[in-house]
Design a protein around this motif. Structure first.
Motif, PDB file in Angstrom:
ATOM      1  N   PHE A   1       0.867  -1.180   0.000  1.00 14.20           N
ATOM      2  CA  PHE A   1       0.000   0.000   0.000  1.00 14.20           C
ATOM      3  C   PHE A   1       0.900   1.224   0.000  1.00 14.20           C
ATOM      4  N   ASN A   2       0.991   1.854  -1.183  1.00 13.28           N
ATOM      5  CA  ASN A   2       1.737   3.112  -1.302  1.00 13.28           C
ATOM      6  C   ASN A   2       3.182   2.962  -0.811  1.00 13.28           C
ATOM      7  N   LEU A   3       3.829   1.855  -1.140  1.00 12.41           N
ATOM      8  CA  LEU A   3       5.156   1.550  -0.585  1.00 12.41           C
ATOM      9  C   LEU A   3       6.265   2.245  -1.365  1.00 12.41           C
ATOM     10  N   GLU A   4       7.121   2.962  -0.622  1.00  9.20           N
ATOM     11  CA  GLU A   4       8.351   3.528  -1.171  1.00  9.20           C
ATOM     12  C   GLU A   4       9.496   3.169  -0.233  1.00  9.20           C
TER      13      GLU A   4
ATOM     14  N   GLN B   1       9.405   3.653  -5.761  1.00 13.46           N
ATOM     15  CA  GLN B   1       8.001   3.221  -5.652  1.00 13.46           C
ATOM     16  C   GLN B   1       7.908   1.753  -6.046  1.00 13.46           C
ATOM     17  N   LYS B   2       7.386   0.909  -5.170  1.00 12.85           N
ATOM     18  CA  LYS B   2       7.336  -0.531  -5.414  1.00 12.85           C
ATOM     19  C   LYS B   2       5.983  -0.943  -6.010  1.00 12.85           C
ATOM     20  N   ASN B   3       5.994  -2.076  -6.736  1.00 17.00           N
ATOM     21  CA  ASN B   3       4.754  -2.662  -7.232  1.00 17.00           C
ATOM     22  C   ASN B   3       4.874  -4.178  -7.186  1.00 17.00           C
ATOM     23  N   LEU B   4       3.824  -4.872  -7.623  1.00 17.24           N
ATOM     24  CA  LEU B   4       3.805  -6.336  -7.537  1.00 17.24           C
ATOM     25  C   LEU B   4       3.981  -7.005  -8.889  1.00 17.24           C
TER      26      LEU B   4
ATOM     27  N   GLY C   1       4.389   4.188   3.316  1.00 14.11           N
ATOM     28  CA  GLY C   1       3.491   3.071   3.054  1.00 14.11           C
ATOM     29  C   GLY C   1       3.761   1.857   3.917  1.00 14.11           C
ATOM     30  N   ARG C   2       3.155   0.751   3.509  1.00 13.45           N
ATOM     31  CA  ARG C   2       3.322  -0.510   4.228  1.00 13.45           C
ATOM     32  C   ARG C   2       3.257  -1.661   3.230  1.00 13.45           C
ATOM     33  N   ALA C   3       3.713  -2.823   3.666  1.00 11.75           N
ATOM     34  CA  ALA C   3       3.756  -3.957   2.736  1.00 11.75           C
ATOM     35  C   ALA C   3       3.981  -5.251   3.497  1.00 11.75           C
ATOM     36  N   LYS C   4       3.795  -6.375   2.761  1.00  8.85           N
ATOM     37  CA  LYS C   4       4.144  -7.694   3.242  1.00  8.85           C
ATOM     38  C   LYS C   4       4.951  -8.389   2.154  1.00  8.85           C
TER      39      LYS C   4
END
Length: 1013
Positions: free
Chosen positions: A168-171, A185-188, A214-217
């Motif tokens: 979610f909005n991960l940088e 900026q990360k994506n999947l 942002g946050r992520a797993k």
């Protein structure tokens, strides 16, 4: 489904080319449930703990070996063996004690330094958030294993390499690994190419990088030394780091010379005795050899370095090896990063330009939202006008308020104030440094994001910053009224060249002017003649250049009113291409990372010391040049364009080694710098036989830190790998600390020169006495010892070594940072040092032996006695008193020479100079103790006859005092002659001369040639 067997020591798997399901299957994990505790424990046994091993930790035996594997120490060990072989146990025991003491001191210092670095390394990322046993848990980071489901949030240090599956909005900030200064900026999305660069693996996160937003797993794919950072650490461990420093090389050469000279002297002794062996001849030969070896030198060097390390720790520098501090004193060029080293690393918005209002000035520093906004209007040339109008909080033109709304709302940063019982609390910030600067500006203007949210602004959709488009946009609904809901607004910010392409209008007061026409602020089109895009962009570019030349990073703000299409889902139904069009240009914001107050004085001090400073940074050339001007790396009046002192990494990297070597002057500023550029700069300096220091903080800086003669890592912002690669770690990340370290290195080297000259002069004096003494034979035709072996050892270890240690802590001279780097002065053993060693040694030896002759032949009629080298008898009365006179004379001359050695040319016997001796307690106490110890050694019965082989004296003290007076008079005369006939030690150049030399170089360089390069 059966669990897949976990295999250790797998080759690298390109998980960025895997789907999430493939990655989960590969490690037999579940993205919802995670691993069980038992599975994690089993995998920990297979994969090992999740930590960088560095060089396998601190190995005590390697540290100890570095103390013993020293040429001078080896010679002392040989002397110990020879002493024991001839049953001279006292001599051998004393030398062995010196060897053990030196090894112990060096081992203790280096082992403690390595332990400190180990502790620093273990402090990074101590915990990790994972899903274990279907619940969220916090574990020690070193317990994470491949297959774990790891959770990341704002500000977290990522503990392992992971394949992302939920974001979610991960940088993330990957500057430590890739050198990219902007957050990523990360994506999947799955990536097709296995050989994709790390910076483009957007579906992966890497160990030791940090979450900016942002946050992520993610699924852990690699831990410990298998991570990308671990692989770099493995490569660095294979690099040989044992190259000797200049001082080590010179001391080794001196040791070889001493060894050869000692062998020659032993041959001379046996030659005088027709090569007939006897214990007396062997003992005399060993005594001569021992007199040649400065037993205390290794210990004094080690102690001096240890004191220097302690002094550097007080000014916030950790010296990992004793030799590193000495190496800093030889530095001719310092290559420094900009952000955080020369600057404060605190982004702050200081200027703003709006087309309708002109320029604004913003006061205040750091994260504290305290300051004022002043309108300056237009400017005269590139100079800001002094007439200013303060803008009250919450007031201003509509254009001004709209621009501040864009800065505040198109922003994910947060400002927080901690509660404190005694004060109003301290301000802290979370988020990207650039966004923090904009948010602080909004607070100062009275348009803080929390206040706007309270007023009714509601976030509808967000399109986060993307490095491919270099901009960010948000959709807000404004405050509603009794008549209906509020209007919708799109706010946009980003790099100017990317934002202006989205704009078809620009705000001019209450009018939004089109590039082909005009419309009113509420959207009504007027028929007045518009401004073409070309002329507007030309005007805007001029304003951008003005801000960039002030060292500011420039961001652009834009907005537009938005009419939602009927029936569209505003949260999920909009795309970036639809939103970021037909924008209205609002203005420019200049963000500044101010230089440290101490940076400019430190750079000027480098110039005074003959050291050149280079800035290697990732910033824009104009921004880098502006900061370089402020800190005096380049002259303030130089132009950026076609300047031979300012290059981009693209220009510098495109040049061949031959082209670089043909440059009269290497660039002082390299912008848009990459890790390879830094290595190339170090190589270019080395080809010019210069001694270079390099600063760095990222993993990608490690190769240049290794390549430099002295690698300096940042303790606060630096990565673990950079610290492991460096020789020195700065705990305050401050350039001025580097200059202090250079000054300390120079002081240490100068002091080493002083006590080496002092110790070697004493050895020369002893050799003069002993070799000339071979000409005198006793009644048995054996050589008479002018000094006994124990007297020689006592002089070397007790009389001369403590004052030498005092010289090792002598305060720096006034010219310490006004002398050229020592590579220009022939190193440790310059012509002057060698000359002084021989002159002082011969004079001290000659005066002492003259007293031996006078005592023996004038006062005691030349009676040589029988077997006087072994024991006392009545026939040896004259020899023993002559030996005492020689010993006393040499003792006082050595102590006087310690004072004389405090300055190589300046007088040390004036009242003013003697008064400064009180600042060096170790020196004057050692001299006082040395004087006191003379008397018990001479007058205690048994100790004098049986151990030292001399006896008490009376009227012979007149000869001792006369020798002392003659020596002091000679030393002062000798220094006076040197001051009149030799080139001054201090360099004539200074900071002003260096800056003028750069101006001359720029004026003489063909601009066409520079542009081609």
């Amino acid at each position: 489904m059966a669990k897949k067997k976990v295999i250790s020591n797998e080759p690298e798997t390109p998980f960025h080319t895997f789907t999430v399901d493939q990655t989960a299957e590969h490690y037999s994990t579940n993205t919802l449930e995670g691993l069980t505790s038992q599975e994690a424990a089993d995998r920990l046994k297979i994969y090992g703990v999740n930590e960088l091993q560095g060089n396998g930790g601190v190995k005590w035996y390697k540290v100890l070996w570095r103390q013993i594997a020293n040429t001078l120490v080896v010679i002392l060990i040989i002397a110990t063996i020879l002493s024991f072989a001839t049953q001279d146990f006292a001599e051998g025991g004393v030398i062995l004690f010196i060897v053990i003491m030196n090894a112990g001191i060096g081992f203790w210092q280096e082992y403690n330094a390595e332990q400190t670095m180990e502790a620093l390394r273990n402090m990074s990322s101590p915990t990790a958030k994972v899903i274990r046993d279907e619940t969220r848990a916090t574990i020690p980071n070193n317990q994470a294993v491949p297959g774990d489901i790891m959770i990341f949030e704002d500000g977290d240090v990522i503990g392992a390499d992971c394949r992302l599956f939920e974001i979610f909005n991960l940088e993330t900030d990957e500057a430590l690994l890739t050198g990219e200064s902007l957050p990523v900026q990360k994506n999947l999305d799955q990536i097709e190419h296995a050989d994709q660069s790390l910076g483009d693996r957007l579906n992966m996160v890497f160990a030791s990088t940090t979450v900016v937003k942002g946050r992520a797993k993610g699924i852990v794919t690699a831990t410990g030394m298998k991570t990308q950072i671990g692989k770099i650490a493995t490569t660095l461990m294979e690099v040989d780091t044992n190259e000797a420093t200049p001082l080590q090389k010179q001391l080794n050469k001196m040791a070889y010379f001493i060894f050869m000279a000692a062998i020659i002297l032993v041959i001379i002794v046996f030659g005088v005795h027709n090569f007939k062996y006897s214990n007396e001849v062997a003992i005399y030969a060993i005594s001569v050899a021992i007199a040649m070896i400065p037993e205390g030198l290794v210990a004094v060097v080690t102690l001096t370095m240890a004191f220097g390390v302690r002094r550097m720790a007080e000014v916030k520098a950790i010296v990992r090896r004793l030799s590193s501090l000495e190496s800093l004193g030889a530095v001719t060029n310092i290559c420094s990063d900009k952000t955080g080293t020369l600057t404060q690393s605190k982004m702050v918005a200081v200027r703003m330009w709006l087309p309708s209002d002109g320029f604004y000035r913003i006061t205040g520093t750091g994260f504290v939202p305290e300051g004022d906004v002043f309108r300056q209007g237009e400017i005269d040339g590139h100079q800001f006008l002094l007439q200013e109008e303060q803008i009250p909080t919450g007031c201003g033109s509509d254009h001004y308020l709209r621009a501040l709304e864009a800065a505040s709302l198109c922003n994910m940063a947060e400002l927080r104030r901690t509660a404190h019982p005694d004060t109003n609390g301290e301000w802290s910030a979370i988020g990207d440094p650039t966004e923090i600067a904009l948010q602080v500006l909004a607070y100062k203007a009275g348009l803080a994001k929390p206040d706007l949210i309270d007023q009714g602004f509601k976030l509808i959709a967000e399109f986060p910053f993307d490095s491919s488009v270099k901009r960010m946009s948000v959709l807000y609904q404004g405050p509603g009224t009794e008549e209906g809901p509020g209007d919708y607004f799109i706010f946009l910010k980003g790099a100017t060249e990317r934002v202006i392409g989205c704009c078809t209008y620009w705000r001019d007061g209450d009018i939004e002017r089109s590039l082909i026409g005009e419309r009113g602020a509420e959207g009504s089109v007027s028929g007045e003649k518009g401004t073409e895009r070309g002329s507007f962009e030309e005007m805007m570019t001029e304003k951008m250049d003005i801000l960039a030349e002030k060292g500011l990073r420039v961001l652009t703000l834009a907005y537009r009113r938005f009419e939602p299409p009927p029936g569209i889902d505003l949260v999920h139904g909009l795309d970036r291409a639809t939103i970021e069009v037909d924008m209205v240009f609002l203005g420019l914001v200049g963000i500044y990372d101010p230089p440290r107050a101490e940076s400019r004085p430190a750079v000027l001090k480098c110039y005074d010391a003959g050291i050149r400073v280079h800035m290697l940074t990732g910033d824009h050339p104009s921004t880098a040049a502006a900061i370089a001007k402020e800190v005096a790396i380049i002259p303030e009046d130089c132009e950026v364009k076609d300047n031979p002192l300012i290059m981009t990494a693209g220009q510098f990297d495109a040049m061949s080694d031959e082209e670089v070597d043909s440059l009269v002057e290497l660039p002082r500023v390299v912008a848009r710098c990459s890790p390879n550029t830094k290595v190339k700069m170090i190589a270019a300096l080395h080809r010019r036989n210069l001694f270079a220091s390099m600063t760095g903080d990222g993993v990608n800086d490690s190769p240049s830190l290794k390549a430099a003669n002295v690698g300096i890592a940042m303790g606060q912002s630096g990565s673990d790998v950079a610290k492991q690669a460096a020789d020195i770690v700065l705990t305050d990340d401050n350039f001025a600390t580097i200059v202090q370290a250079v000054a300390e290195g120079r002081r240490i080297f100068a002091n080493i020169q002083k006590f080496v000259q002092h110790l070697m002069s004493c050895n020369v004096a002893e050799i003069v006495v002993l070799i000339v003494g071979l000409a005198f034979k006793d009644d048995d035709h054996n050589a008479v010892f002018p000094m006994s072996a124990v007297e020689i050892l006592f002089l070397n270890l007790i009389t001369s070594s403590p004052p030498a240690m005092g010289l090792g802590v002598e305060p720096a001279s006034e010219t310490n940072m006004h002398e050229p780097p020592r590579s220009a002065k022939q190193g440790l053993f310059s012509f002057e040092v060698i000359m002084d060693t021989l002159v002082y040694g011969i004079v001290m030896g000659g005066l002492s032996f003259a007293n031996f002759l006078i005592t023996l032949f004038v006062f005691h009629k030349g009676r040589m006695g029988h077997d006087c080298n072994r024991e006392y008898s009545d026939s040896c009365y004259g020899v023993f008193r002559a030996r005492t006179t020689t010993y006393a004379s040499l003792t006082f001359l050595i102590l006087a020479h310690a004072i004389n050695s405090r300055a190589i040319r300046e007088s040390t016997w004036t009242p003013k100079s003697l008064a400064t001796l009180k600042y060096n307690k170790m020196l004057w106490i050692s001299i006082v103790v040395g004087v006191i110890l003379v008397f018990p050694v001479i007058y205690i019965p048994g100790l004098n006859h049986n151990v030292f082989k001399h006896s008490g004296i009376s009227y012979e003290w007149g000869l001792v005092i006369a020798a002392l007076v003659i020596f002091i008079a000679f030393a002062e005369t000798y220094k006076f002659v040197k001051r009149r006939t030799m080139k001054p030690l201090a360099v004539a150049s200074n900071a002003d001369a260096e800056l003028e030399r750069m101006r001359t170089y720029m004026s003489q360089t063909d601009s066409m040639d520079v542009s081609k390069q």
